[in-house]
Design a protein around this motif. Structure first.
Motif, PDB file in Angstrom:
ATOM      1  N   TYR A  43       0.854  -1.188   0.000  1.00  7.39           N
ATOM      2  CA  TYR A  43       0.000   0.000   0.000  1.00  7.39           C
ATOM      3  C   TYR A  43       0.889   1.237   0.000  1.00  7.39           C
ATOM      4  N   ILE A  44       0.613   2.152  -0.937  1.00  5.41           N
ATOM      5  CA  ILE A  44       1.349   3.415  -1.038  1.00  5.41           C
ATOM      6  C   ILE A  44       0.328   4.538  -0.899  1.00  5.41           C
ATOM      7  N   SER A  45       0.555   5.435   0.068  1.00  3.26           N
ATOM      8  CA  SER A  45      -0.442   6.480   0.321  1.00  3.26           C
ATOM      9  C   SER A  45      -0.061   7.849  -0.242  1.00  3.26           C
ATOM     10  N   GLU A  46       1.188   8.055  -0.598  1.00  2.34           N
ATOM     11  CA  GLU A  46       1.643   9.375  -1.040  1.00  2.34           C
ATOM     12  C   GLU A  46       2.194   9.328  -2.462  1.00  2.34           C
ATOM     13  N   ARG A  47       1.799  10.274  -3.278  1.00  3.79           N
ATOM     14  CA  ARG A  47       2.307  10.374  -4.649  1.00  3.79           C
ATOM     15  C   ARG A  47       3.829  10.524  -4.636  1.00  3.79           C
ATOM     16  N   SER A  48       4.365  11.182  -3.627  1.00  3.23           N
ATOM     17  CA  SER A  48       5.819  11.376  -3.554  1.00  3.23           C
ATOM     18  C   SER A  48       6.573  10.050  -3.398  1.00  3.23           C
ATOM     19  N   ASN A  49       5.876   8.981  -3.017  1.00  5.36           N
ATOM     20  CA  ASN A  49       6.498   7.668  -2.868  1.00  5.36           C
ATOM     21  C   ASN A  49       6.157   6.729  -4.023  1.00  5.36           C
ATOM     22  N   PHE A  50       5.637   7.278  -5.092  1.00  2.00           N
ATOM     23  CA  PHE A  50       5.230   6.477  -6.241  1.00  2.00           C
ATOM     24  C   PHE A  50       6.404   5.719  -6.849  1.00  2.00           C
ATOM     25  N   ASN A  51       7.607   6.229  -6.639  1.00  2.00           N
ATOM     26  CA  ASN A  51       8.802   5.551  -7.167  1.00  2.00           C
ATOM     27  C   ASN A  51       8.978   4.158  -6.561  1.00  2.00           C
ATOM     28  N   LEU A  52       8.296   3.850  -5.464  1.00  2.00           N
ATOM     29  CA  LEU A  52       8.377   2.520  -4.864  1.00  2.00           C
ATOM     30  C   LEU A  52       7.838   1.437  -5.807  1.00  2.00           C
ATOM     31  N   LEU A  53       6.994   1.826  -6.756  1.00  2.00           N
ATOM     32  CA  LEU A  53       6.464   0.864  -7.719  1.00  2.00           C
ATOM     33  C   LEU A  53       7.562   0.284  -8.602  1.00  2.00           C
ATOM     34  N   GLU A  54       8.613   1.064  -8.823  1.00  2.00           N
ATOM     35  CA  GLU A  54       9.681   0.629  -9.722  1.00  2.00           C
ATOM     36  C   GLU A  54      10.409  -0.614  -9.216  1.00  2.00           C
ATOM     37  N   GLN A  68      -5.209   8.473 -10.363  1.00  2.00           N
ATOM     38  CA  GLN A  68      -4.500   7.914 -11.513  1.00  2.00           C
ATOM     39  C   GLN A  68      -3.436   6.895 -11.110  1.00  2.00           C
ATOM     40  N   PHE A  69      -3.574   6.301  -9.926  1.00  2.00           N
ATOM     41  CA  PHE A  69      -2.628   5.287  -9.460  1.00  2.00           C
ATOM     42  C   PHE A  69      -2.599   4.096 -10.410  1.00  2.00           C
ATOM     43  N   THR A  70      -3.773   3.638 -10.844  1.00  2.00           N
ATOM     44  CA  THR A  70      -3.822   2.481 -11.744  1.00  2.00           C
ATOM     45  C   THR A  70      -3.322   2.838 -13.137  1.00  2.00           C
ATOM     46  N   ARG A  71      -3.591   4.024 -13.591  1.00  2.00           N
ATOM     47  CA  ARG A  71      -3.119   4.433 -14.914  1.00  2.00           C
ATOM     48  C   ARG A  71      -1.600   4.518 -14.952  1.00  2.00           C
ATOM     49  N   ASP A  72      -1.002   4.870 -13.809  1.00  2.00           N
ATOM     50  CA  ASP A  72       0.443   5.060 -13.748  1.00  2.00           C
ATOM     51  C   ASP A  72       1.211   3.819 -13.286  1.00  2.00           C
ATOM     52  N   GLY A  73       0.548   2.649 -13.254  1.00  2.00           N
ATOM     53  CA  GLY A  73       1.261   1.411 -12.967  1.00  2.00           C
ATOM     54  C   GLY A  73       0.788   0.634 -11.755  1.00  2.00           C
ATOM     55  N   GLY A  74      -0.036   1.222 -10.902  1.00  2.00           N
ATOM     56  CA  GLY A  74      -0.549   0.506  -9.735  1.00  2.00           C
ATOM     57  C   GLY A  74      -1.658  -0.457 -10.131  1.00  2.00           C
ATOM     58  N   ALA A  75      -1.904  -1.443  -9.290  1.00  2.00           N
ATOM     59  CA  ALA A  75      -2.918  -2.457  -9.595  1.00  2.00           C
ATOM     60  C   ALA A  75      -4.319  -2.023  -9.149  1.00  2.00           C
ATOM     61  N   ILE A  76      -4.439  -1.538  -7.904  1.00  2.00           N
ATOM     62  CA  ILE A  76      -5.755  -1.183  -7.362  1.00  2.00           C
ATOM     63  C   ILE A  76      -5.692   0.219  -6.784  1.00  2.00           C
ATOM     64  N   GLU A  77      -6.623   1.044  -7.211  1.00  2.00           N
ATOM     65  CA  GLU A  77      -6.740   2.419  -6.722  1.00  2.00           C
ATOM     66  C   GLU A  77      -8.003   2.515  -5.874  1.00  2.00           C
ATOM     67  N   LEU A  78      -7.889   3.128  -4.704  1.00  2.00           N
ATOM     68  CA  LEU A  78      -9.051   3.323  -3.842  1.00  2.00           C
ATOM     69  C   LEU A  78      -9.637   4.695  -4.155  1.00  2.00           C
ATOM     70  N   VAL A  79     -10.856   4.704  -4.698  1.00  2.00           N
ATOM     71  CA  VAL A  79     -11.505   5.920  -5.181  1.00  2.00           C
ATOM     72  C   VAL A  79     -12.689   6.240  -4.281  1.00  2.00           C
ATOM     73  N   GLU A  80     -12.823   7.509  -3.897  1.00  2.00           N
ATOM     74  CA  GLU A  80     -13.987   7.916  -3.113  1.00  2.00           C
ATOM     75  C   GLU A  80     -15.111   8.339  -4.045  1.00  2.00           C
ATOM     76  N   LYS A  81     -16.276   7.729  -3.856  1.00  2.00           N
ATOM     77  CA  LYS A  81     -17.463   8.065  -4.644  1.00  2.00           C
ATOM     78  C   LYS A  81     -18.645   8.130  -3.704  1.00  2.00           C
ATOM     79  N   GLN A  82     -19.259   9.287  -3.645  1.00  2.00           N
ATOM     80  CA  GLN A  82     -20.441   9.504  -2.809  1.00  2.00           C
ATOM     81  C   GLN A  82     -20.192   9.086  -1.366  1.00  2.00           C
ATOM     82  N   GLY A  83     -19.027   9.436  -0.837  1.00  2.00           N
ATOM     83  CA  GLY A  83     -18.694   9.164   0.547  1.00  2.00           C
ATOM     84  C   GLY A  83     -18.279   7.733   0.838  1.00  2.00           C
TER      85      GLY A  83
END
Length: 114
Positions: A43-54, A68-83
């Motif tokens: 689990y990665i919570s900060e965009r600044s640590n996105f390099n951990l995917l490499e 855009q976590f999944t678009r940029d190489g992550g497998a599962i993105e947690l998205v907030e929709k209607q709370g």
């Protein structure tokens, strides 16, 4: 695999919460283990640590809460929709894991064979 190792790379508070809520829990008869090594789930919570995917080994499922976590190489993105938190999964980034039909019913799907 005799247990499922879940790593939280950059948020000690989330790691503490996961330790509490996974204590004694299993998935497919495998205990959940919150750790910082040999990650099956990362689990990665900060965009600044996105390099951990490499440096993530093949077969590690990556989860993140940033846009855009999944678009940029992550497998599962947690998205907030209607709370509520809803998973978005990129099938191209799953690394050969099988996802349950129940999970796929509630998730937004990206990638895969078009």
């Amino acid at each position: 695999m005799n247990r499922i190792n879940i790593c939280v790379a950059d948020d000690s508070e989330i790691q503490k919460i996961l330790v509490q809520i996974t204590r004694g829990k299993q998935v497919r008869n495998k205990p959940l283990n919150i750790t910082n090594a040999d990650c099956d789930v990362l689990y990665i919570s900060e965009r600044s640590n996105f390099n951990l995917l490499e440096g993530v080994p093949k077969g590690t499922v990556t989860i993140g809460g940033m846009k855009q976590f999944t678009r940029d190489g992550g497998a599962i993105e947690l998205v907030e929709k209607q709370g509520k938190i809803k998973p978005k999964v990129n099938l191209n980034n799953i690394s050969g894991y099988r996802l349950s039909s129940n999970f796929l019913r509630v998730a937004e799907i990206e990638g895969g064979k078009q």
